[in-house]
Design an enzyme around this catalytic site. Structure first.
Site, mmCIF file in Angstrom:
data_model
loop_
_atom_site.group_PDB
_atom_site.id
_atom_site.type_symbol
_atom_site.label_atom_id
_atom_site.label_comp_id
_atom_site.label_asym_id
_atom_site.label_seq_id
_atom_site.Cartn_x
_atom_site.Cartn_y
_atom_site.Cartn_z
ATOM 1 N N GLU A 47 0.853 -1.197 0.000
ATOM 2 C CA GLU A 47 0.000 0.000 0.000
ATOM 3 C C GLU A 47 0.892 1.251 0.000
ATOM 4 O O GLU A 47 1.926 1.270 0.680
ATOM 5 C CB GLU A 47 -0.838 -0.022 1.293
ATOM 6 C CG GLU A 47 -1.682 1.203 1.551
ATOM 7 C CD GLU A 47 -2.289 1.224 2.963
ATOM 8 O OE1 GLU A 47 -1.621 0.749 3.922
ATOM 9 O OE2 GLU A 47 -3.417 1.715 3.103
ATOM 10 N N ASN A 112 -7.068 5.887 -1.885
ATOM 11 C CA ASN A 112 -5.938 5.016 -1.581
ATOM 12 C C ASN A 112 -6.059 3.843 -2.573
ATOM 13 O O ASN A 112 -6.864 2.931 -2.361
ATOM 14 C CB ASN A 112 -6.039 4.557 -0.124
ATOM 15 C CG ASN A 112 -4.807 3.820 0.339
ATOM 16 O OD1 ASN A 112 -4.059 3.268 -0.469
ATOM 17 N ND2 ASN A 112 -4.600 3.785 1.654
ATOM 18 N N LYS A 129 -9.351 1.613 -2.045
ATOM 19 C CA LYS A 129 -9.579 1.059 -0.703
ATOM 20 C C LYS A 129 -11.004 1.353 -0.232
ATOM 21 O O LYS A 129 -11.475 2.499 -0.328
ATOM 22 C CB LYS A 129 -8.549 1.673 0.255
ATOM 23 C CG LYS A 129 -8.510 1.094 1.650
ATOM 24 C CD LYS A 129 -7.288 1.660 2.398
ATOM 25 C CE LYS A 129 -7.128 1.158 3.805
ATOM 26 N NZ LYS A 129 -5.877 1.647 4.431
ATOM 27 N N GLU A 148 -5.888 8.819 7.620
ATOM 28 C CA GLU A 148 -6.400 8.330 6.328
ATOM 29 C C GLU A 148 -7.791 8.877 6.042
ATOM 30 O O GLU A 148 -8.132 9.167 4.899
ATOM 31 C CB GLU A 148 -6.432 6.798 6.308
ATOM 32 C CG GLU A 148 -5.111 6.170 5.987
ATOM 33 C CD GLU A 148 -5.273 4.711 5.627
ATOM 34 O OE1 GLU A 148 -5.831 4.419 4.574
ATOM 35 O OE2 GLU A 148 -4.846 3.866 6.436
ATOM 36 N N CYS A 174 -4.790 -3.031 2.921
ATOM 37 C CA CYS A 174 -4.527 -2.907 4.356
ATOM 38 C C CYS A 174 -5.738 -3.190 5.243
ATOM 39 O O CYS A 174 -6.085 -4.327 5.462
ATOM 40 C CB CYS A 174 -3.914 -1.556 4.671
ATOM 41 S SG CYS A 174 -3.133 -1.574 6.301
ATOM 42 N N ASN A 199 0.212 -1.093 5.422
ATOM 43 C CA ASN A 199 1.073 -0.308 6.318
ATOM 44 C C ASN A 199 0.411 -0.394 7.684
ATOM 45 O O ASN A 199 -0.606 0.264 7.921
ATOM 46 C CB ASN A 199 1.082 1.172 5.930
ATOM 47 C CG ASN A 199 1.983 1.509 4.768
ATOM 48 O OD1 ASN A 199 3.106 1.946 4.940
ATOM 49 N ND2 ASN A 199 1.470 1.327 3.554
#
Ligand code: CDV
Length: 312
Positions: A47, A112, A129, A148, A174, A199
């Site tokens: 990621e 993302n 994501k 995020e 993730c 991550n």
């Protein structure tokens, strides 16, 4: 006849805040070449693999972090990776921060994202994501931020799968790996290989008792997702201590049996590989997890539509 696909997980060590994209892309190309030497046809990168994990810093104006985003994929900095992939005949998946072109209203969107690229360097598809963790506002009491939810929108696109690499391939990112719906959405579409970059800081501020369980939860969720949907899963980390924050490594390749068949042993740049027999998926999809035969969506539907817990 078996359908064997040689796959690699290219774990990355830390990427410094000031590390230029071109230097990072050189690291990616070095891992891709290792993959080619090991006979890989497909290599998964983590990621946000082009930059440091920037959501750990707050900016008042979200656009203040736009230099961490890609406006095109491939773009000028990433084109060398695509060119080398085509030259080597090795496909890849790559996580990055996506800034879209202005839409009809002039709005730009930030996702993302992960791109999936074929062995000839052509783009197969893009995943954004779905489950965005963390928080939106600055929380100075934390040792570091996880913003995020400030910098990325949640994907409206769900979990597509693509027929490519001789099988059916899907992507997740993730936090998506912790949710059973991620695997089941793709499992219902017959997925045979899911590539997941992550991550994961070791320190989880909302509940530090989970810190020592990070490795356990990482493998628990991905192994369960693989087994319960009869699919290969590749989990690939950006690990090590980046800008003072320690992140989980432990990248791994998981078979449809739920067994880990390869695992990283360092916290830095490291390639692990496995030969994935995509036909192994059938042993689970056509027995214990024969969805058409054994799943009961009619009952699940009835239960979830009931309001509240049944009282005695
Ligand atoms: N990048 C992530 O999505 N990290 C989350 C952390 C914040 C819990 C994860 O699920 O690993």
């Amino acid at each position: 006849m078996t359908r064997e696909l040689r796959i690699g997980a290219a774990q990355l060590g830390p990427i410094g805040k000031d590390e230029p994209r071109a230097v990072v892309v050189e690291r990616l190309i070095a891992l891709l070449r290792q993959g080619a030497d090991a006979g890989c046809e497909l290599v998964a990168f983590p990621e946000l693999a082009l930059t440091t994990f920037f959501p750990r810093w707050y900016t008042q104006d979200v656009a203040g972090h736009d230099h961490y985003f890609e406006k095109a994929m491939p773009g000028p900095d990433t084109q060398p990776l695509f060119d080398e992939a085509a030259r080597l005949g090795v496909g890849f998946s790559l996580g990055y921060a996506e800034l879209t072109e202005p839409d009809a209203c002039g709005d730009q969107h930030r996702y993302n994202a992960t791109v999936l690229v074929e062995r000839d360097g052509s783009v197969v598809g893009k995943f954004r994501k779905v489950h965005i963790p963390g928080h939106e506002a600055d929380e100075p009491s934390r040792p570091f931020q996880h913003l995020e939810r400030r910098y990325f929108e949640e994907s409206p696109d769900g979990f597509p799968v693509w027929r490519c690499f001789g099988g059916i391939v899907g992507l997740a990112t993730c936090n998506d790996r912790r949710w059973p719906e991620t695997y089941r959405e793709m499992g219902l579409q017959g997925v045979e290989l899911i590539l997941i970059g992550y991550n994961t800081p070791i320190h989880y501020a909302p509940d530090p008792s989970q810190n020592e369980l990070q490795g356990f939860h990482n493998h628990l969720t991905m192994q369960a997702g693989a087994y319960q949907n009869g699919t290969w899963v590749v989990g690939v980390a950006k690990g090590g201590t980046e800008e003072g924050v320690e992140s989980l490594a432990e990248s791994c390749i998981i078979a449809p049996s739920g067994q880990i068949v390869a695992q990283a042993v360092t916290t830095g740049d490291e390639l692990i590989t496995a030969t994935a027999d995509l036909d192994w998926c059938k042993q689970y999809k056509e027995t214990l997890f024969d969805f058409a035969r054994y799943r009961r969506p009619d009952v699940y539907q009835r239960i979830t539509s009931q309001k509240g817990v049944i009282e005695p």
